[in-house]
Design a protein around this motif. Structure first.
Motif, PDB file in Angstrom:
ATOM      1  N   SER A 211       0.830  -1.210   0.000  1.00 52.24           N
ATOM      2  CA  SER A 211       0.000   0.000   0.000  1.00 52.24           C
ATOM      3  C   SER A 211       0.863   1.258   0.000  1.00 52.24           C
ATOM      4  CB  SER A 211      -0.918   0.024   1.222  1.00 52.24           C
ATOM      5  OG  SER A 211      -1.589   1.276   1.298  1.00 52.24           O
ATOM      6  N   PRO A 212       0.761   2.080  -1.042  1.00 52.60           N
ATOM      7  CA  PRO A 212       1.513   3.339  -1.053  1.00 52.60           C
ATOM      8  C   PRO A 212       0.952   4.369  -0.080  1.00 52.60           C
ATOM      9  CG  PRO A 212       0.106   3.200  -2.989  1.00 52.60           C
ATOM     10  CD  PRO A 212      -0.013   1.882  -2.283  1.00 52.60           C
ATOM     11  N   ALA A 213      -0.215   4.090   0.513  1.00 52.43           N
ATOM     12  CA  ALA A 213      -0.794   5.034   1.472  1.00 52.43           C
ATOM     13  C   ALA A 213      -0.046   5.035   2.792  1.00 52.43           C
ATOM     14  CB  ALA A 213      -2.265   4.699   1.712  1.00 52.43           C
ATOM     15  N   VAL A 214       0.696   3.975   3.097  1.00 56.03           N
ATOM     16  CA  VAL A 214       1.440   3.915   4.352  1.00 56.03           C
ATOM     17  C   VAL A 214       2.682   4.790   4.230  1.00 56.03           C
ATOM     18  CG1 VAL A 214       2.741   2.442   5.927  1.00 56.03           C
ATOM     19  CG2 VAL A 214       0.580   1.632   4.950  1.00 56.03           C
ATOM     20  N   PHE A 215       2.774   5.791   5.071  1.00 57.15           N
ATOM     21  CA  PHE A 215       3.939   6.678   5.088  1.00 57.15           C
ATOM     22  C   PHE A 215       5.113   5.992   5.774  1.00 57.15           C
ATOM     23  CE2 PHE A 215       6.672  10.098   6.497  1.00 57.15           C
ATOM     24  CZ  PHE A 215       6.583  11.053   5.503  1.00 57.15           C
TER      25      PHE A 215
END
Length: 547
Positions: free
Chosen positions: A215-219
């Motif tokens: 997931s690219p949403a996880v920073f």
């Protein structure tokens, strides 16, 4: 400060922020995952600097529509990063509400159901759809037991302060002390050293990390919120800064071994220890060729670790009293009296050496927090009132923290900042407590000195001072070159479902279905502060960098 002066100050702050030229960094490919370097953060080949917010309670909302609306409001403000609890540990399975993991009698059970990790799935998916990044904190230093039932079992359903449900407070989601209690141990720091606890925590961490591996949403994966030697449970005499640093290194290496996509970060308050022995000592870099002072928002070059002498020297100086913010500090006529020794935030007494932790190879960036109602960052100036001392010492803390991170050569994020207001005192619960000590109902609960008189109430900011302070924090973070600054905590009105931590207001509703409520408030919510939300919006616009 008069209202006119206040608005003039805000205009000045945001003029300075907006004047900061964009900061470009070398492109490092077009990965959709956020990465870090000495120059800061980048994603999709462009640099990223941000204003963010905290909302630990988001996964507890029952309605997907509520989650979506909260995230949309945040995204519309221009905020790019949110920080949430990616844990919700319980000792007894609750009758209702969200929980992620049961920790009981030396065993753990993960809840993968609709009131478990599927709720976290929803948050991550919706955040990605809204263009938001999520810092996922994996455990908490704070988990005081709020009540004991007649059978001697800790009750996690009702807080001692009132009838607030579980998950109202940020410290009521389980965490380190819950593991220690349920594994039959005594000391808080057993969490860092006990092999059985470490295995259990790594098992939970692995389930979360692999779940969102792509997931690219996880920073980033934040190892723990505010990790330190001390908490509600006692601390053993053997806990030192190296104990906490070693745990961060071990966990960071573990996550890096299973997730090549996301950064690992520490979530410490930024406490330092200038004279403590280091597990990861800094090798001083060659000094660069002298250059003019960088523009606001551009990282300043630092090549040596922070020293006790520098801390003491930075506290000295003559400041002019004229009631305005000069160079991001509240001023007085007197030369400040400077202590000959450093305070608890920099002497290692909390068992945290944030600079040593930041220099761990698998830690991608550092973090620190600003909570001047709960921590003291510098000696008070006797010529300033309590609120302006809090603001002034916080600004000095931001500068000092940026210096220790620059010596390591990694980005630094102010992961949480907050000022408690007089209007929020009734809800304010310190992070290591389970009751609101200043609430009017607290006296009946036997809380000492619960009722605040007019004099002591003014030790807390009014709404105007809070907004003023937040603007100053963002300005200082920008000029100090921070990678991001995150307000604590976001608040929302009009929540349509009760969840586990929302109390609906039915007084003006014709039917329960029409009732709405506010998000949880531990004393820092900005649900009803339009001024703060506007400041965050302006700050987000000024901090945003597209290259």
């Amino acid at each position: 400060m008069h209202l006119f002066s206040y608005f003039w100050l805000l205009i000045s702050i945001w003029s300075c922020l907006a004047a900061a030229p964009p900061r470009t960094i070398s492109k490092r490919g077009n990965s959709s995952f956020v990465s870090s370097s000495e120059d800061g953060f980048s994603v999709n080949g462009s640099s990223l600097r941000f204003v963010g917010t905290n909302l630990y309670w988001l996964p507890t909302l029952e309605s997907n529509d509520d989650i979506w609306n909260v995230l949309k409001n945040i995204s519309d403000t221009g905020i790019k990063v949110i920080r949430i609890w990616a844990f919700n540990d319980v000792e007894i399975i609750p009758g209702s509400g969200t929980w992620f993991q049961l920790v009981q009698d030396c065993t753990t059970t993960i809840n993968d159901g609709p009131n478990g990790l599927q709720k976290l799935d929803t948050v991550v998916q919706m955040a990605e759809q809204q263009g938001l990044y999520v810092i996922m904190s994996l455990t908490n230093n704070w988990n005081p037991v709020p009540d004991i039932t007649s059978s001697g079992t800790p009750s996690r359903d009702v807080l001692i302060s009132d009838t607030s449900p579980r998950n109202t407070l940020s410290n009521d989601y389980g965490g380190m002390d819950l593991y220690v209690r349920q594994f039959g141990l005594q000391n808080h720091d057993d969490f860092y050293t006990n092999d059985k606890i470490l295995t259990a925590f790594q098992n939970y961490t692995k389930q979360i990390v692999l779940r969102y591996l792509n997931s690219p949403a996880v920073f980033s994966w934040e190892l723990a919120n505010d990790a330190r030697c001390n908490s509600t449970l006692p601390t053993s005499p053997t806990c030192t800064t190296q104990t906490v640093t070693k745990w961060h290194a071990q966990m960071a290496e573990f996550i890096a071994s299973i997730d090549p996509n996301h950064m690992v970060s520490a979530g410490t308050s930024g406490f330092q220890c200038t004279d403590c022995p280091k597990l990861y000592p800094i090798t001083p870099r060659a000094s660069p060729t002298p250059t003019p002072s960088p523009a606001p928002g551009k990282k300043r070059s630092r090549v040596t670790p922070l020293t006790e002498e520098q801390i003491i020297r930075q506290r000295a100086g003559t400041l002019k009293e004229d009631g305005v913010l000069m160079k991001s500090r509240w001023a007085s006529t007197a030369t400040r009296e400077v202590s000959s020794s450093i305070c608890s935030t920099t002497d290692g007494s909390y068992g945290v050496d944030s600079q040593d932790i930041l220099n761990i190879p698998n830690i991608g960036f550092g973090s620190f927090q600003v909570f001047p109602d709960q921590n003291t960052y510098a000696p008070n100036d006797p010529n300033l009132d309590a609120v302006h001392n809090k603001i002034n010492s916080s600004l000095a803390w931001i500068q000092q923290s940026a210096q220790f991170a620059a010596a390591v050569g990694k980005p630094l994020v102010l992961s949480a900042f907050g000022l408690v207001t007089q209007s929020n005192l009734n809800s304010y619960v310190p992070f290591n407590m389970t009751c609101a000590p200043y609430a009017s109902s607290a006296a009946a609960m036997g809380v000492t000195a619960a009722i605040m008189d007019a004099t002591t109430t003014t030790n807390f900011a009014n709404d105007t001072q809070q907004a003023q302070g937040y603007g100053s924090f963002l300005q200082m973070g920008n000029s100090a070159g921070l990678g991001g600054s995150m307000q604590y905590q976001w608040g929302s009105t009009g929540i349509t479902q009760p969840g586990t931590a929302i109390q609906l207001d039915t007084t003006n509703s014709s039917s329960p279905a029409a009732a709405t409520g506010d998000s949880p408030n531990d004393g820092y919510s900005i649900a009803n502060s339009t001024a703060v939300q506007q400041i965050l919006q302006q700050g987000a616009q000024a901090m945003a960098v597209v290259s």
